[in-house]
Design a protein around this motif. Structure first.
Motif, mmCIF file in Angstrom:
data_model
loop_
_atom_site.group_PDB
_atom_site.id
_atom_site.type_symbol
_atom_site.label_atom_id
_atom_site.label_comp_id
_atom_site.label_asym_id
_atom_site.label_seq_id
_atom_site.Cartn_x
_atom_site.Cartn_y
_atom_site.Cartn_z
ATOM 1 N N LYS A 226 5.202 0.153 -8.631
ATOM 2 C CA LYS A 226 6.438 -0.525 -8.258
ATOM 3 C C LYS A 226 6.351 -2.012 -8.578
ATOM 4 N N THR B 245 2.682 2.477 6.137
ATOM 5 C CA THR B 245 2.224 3.820 5.782
ATOM 6 C C THR B 245 0.836 4.173 6.287
ATOM 7 N N GLU C 297 8.789 0.938 1.576
ATOM 8 C CA GLU C 297 8.490 2.290 1.079
ATOM 9 C C GLU C 297 6.991 2.571 1.031
#
Length: 366
Positions: free
Chosen positions: A8, A39, A33
């Motif tokens: 990304k 995460t 994300e």
């Protein structure tokens, strides 16, 4: 290894050009994300690092002792906001509240507790850790959302997770370090065109050799400004604990931690934790600029021992078997000792109050 976040970032750089270290740092930790704190489970032996509250209950208990002392020294106000920014799993707050309840029942009964946490996942973990106190705790995503009032604030390993900028000395002066994509299609460091206000550099910057790195963190100073301004307006004390240096200087302190080991900072975006050393002199200047009273910064070892760490450890180990006593001894050494892998000297403690007030174990003469 190319992580989803690495791809990304590579795509972003292809579209817009090289990005600053500060932007790279922010993306690695907070990308909605793929960001590390969105995460991963960073804390504990199964994660990437162990914070002081996870080493032993003694750490949070000493914080509780200090908070009671700060409250009583400032006339024991009735309406208190106990705030933690970046509370991890809630372990520190649970241990601190237990001590406050025992030492200062009046403070315990009247205070409200406010956890500033951006991660919904970590908020849920904190709710489990602090379930006993669920009726008195509120969660906020920003410090500005917490209610005004006399404030006792704790920020343990907060500032190292706030983005910072790096500048490298070149033939044409200090230029901002960037992250680019090299000829192999991999992330790499480069030098951008942006310079730095020379007033921000240490006095001996002119004699620094080429490729010397200087780090500046306006976002960290802004957070401290906001905290100190609250304390000046409403009273109270804030405690900042982090690893770093007491005097502004040079050096590249950007580092990645992956499974408890150092890792190249560009190797695993989103998978490894990124940190850097905190400039406590810069934080102190920020707090002083809005009228905050900065107590003499000290090492974590000096702070904990000065609050009674050794005495508390002795009581905790009394009557326990040799294995338990050895574990307590090891925890004390890790928290307050000096040397490789020990926190006592590497971590520093800064206390800021809304007005001049003597607070142990800090130097009340400053």
């Amino acid at each position: 290894m190319t992580t989803p976040l690495a791809q990304k970032i590579i795509d972003l750089i292809h579209q817009t050009g090289p990005i600053s270290v500060a932007d790279y740092f922010a993306l690695c930790l907070a990308d909605p994300e793929f960001g590390y704190y969105r995460t991963r489970e960073p804390f504990g032996r199964a994660g990437d690092f162990v914070t002081a509250p996870e080493v032993s209950q003694l750490f949070g208990e000493m914080i509780g002792v200090f908070l009671v002392h700060a409250w009583s020294t400032q006339a024991s106000p009735a309406d208190v906001r106990l705030i933690e920014i970046g509370p991890g799993r809630g372990t520190l707050m649970a241990d601190a509240i237990r001590v406050i309840e025992r030492l200062a029942p009046e403070l315990f009964d009247r205070m409200t507790v406010h956890m500033v946490e951006t991660s919904e996942r970590l908020q849920n973990v904190q709710r489990q850790t602090l379930v006993r106190h669920k009726d008195r705790i509120r969660w906020h995503t920003t410090f500005e959302d917490t209610p005004p009032g006399f404030t006792l604030l704790v920020a343990n390993e907060l500032f190292d997770a706030i983005p910072f900028r790096q500048f490298v000395k070149t033939e044409s002066g200090f230029r901002e370090r960037s992250v680019r994509v090299n000829s192999l299609g991999m992330l790499d460091f480069g030098i951008g065109p942006a310079g730095i206000d020379e007033a921000l550099l240490p006095d001996h910057a002119g004699s620094a050799p080429l490729n010397t790195v200087f780090e500046v963190a306006p976002a960290r100073s802004a957070v401290m400004l906001s905290i100190a301004d609250r304390l000046v307006r409403h009273g109270g004390t804030a405690l900042a604990i982090d690893y770093g240096h007491l005097v502004t200087g040079f050096g590249d302190t950007l580092q990645a931690i992956y499974h408890h080991e150092y890792d190249p900072p560009l190797a695993r975006p989103g998978k490894a934790d990124l940190t850097s050393h905190v400039d406590f002199e810069a934080l102190a200047r920020a707090a002083s600029s809005v009228g905050g009273h900065v107590h003499r910064p000290i090492s974590q070892g000096e702070f904990l021992v000065g609050l009674g760490l050794l005495e508390r450890a002795g009581k905790l180990g009394a009557g326990r078997d040799q294995l338990a006593q050895a574990a307590i001894h090891d925890a004390v050494n890790r928290l307050a000792g000096e040397g490789k892998g020990l926190m006592g000297a590497l971590f520093k403690v800064l206390a800021v109050s809304g007005r001049r007030v003597p607070l142990a174990p800090f130097d009340s003469e400053n």
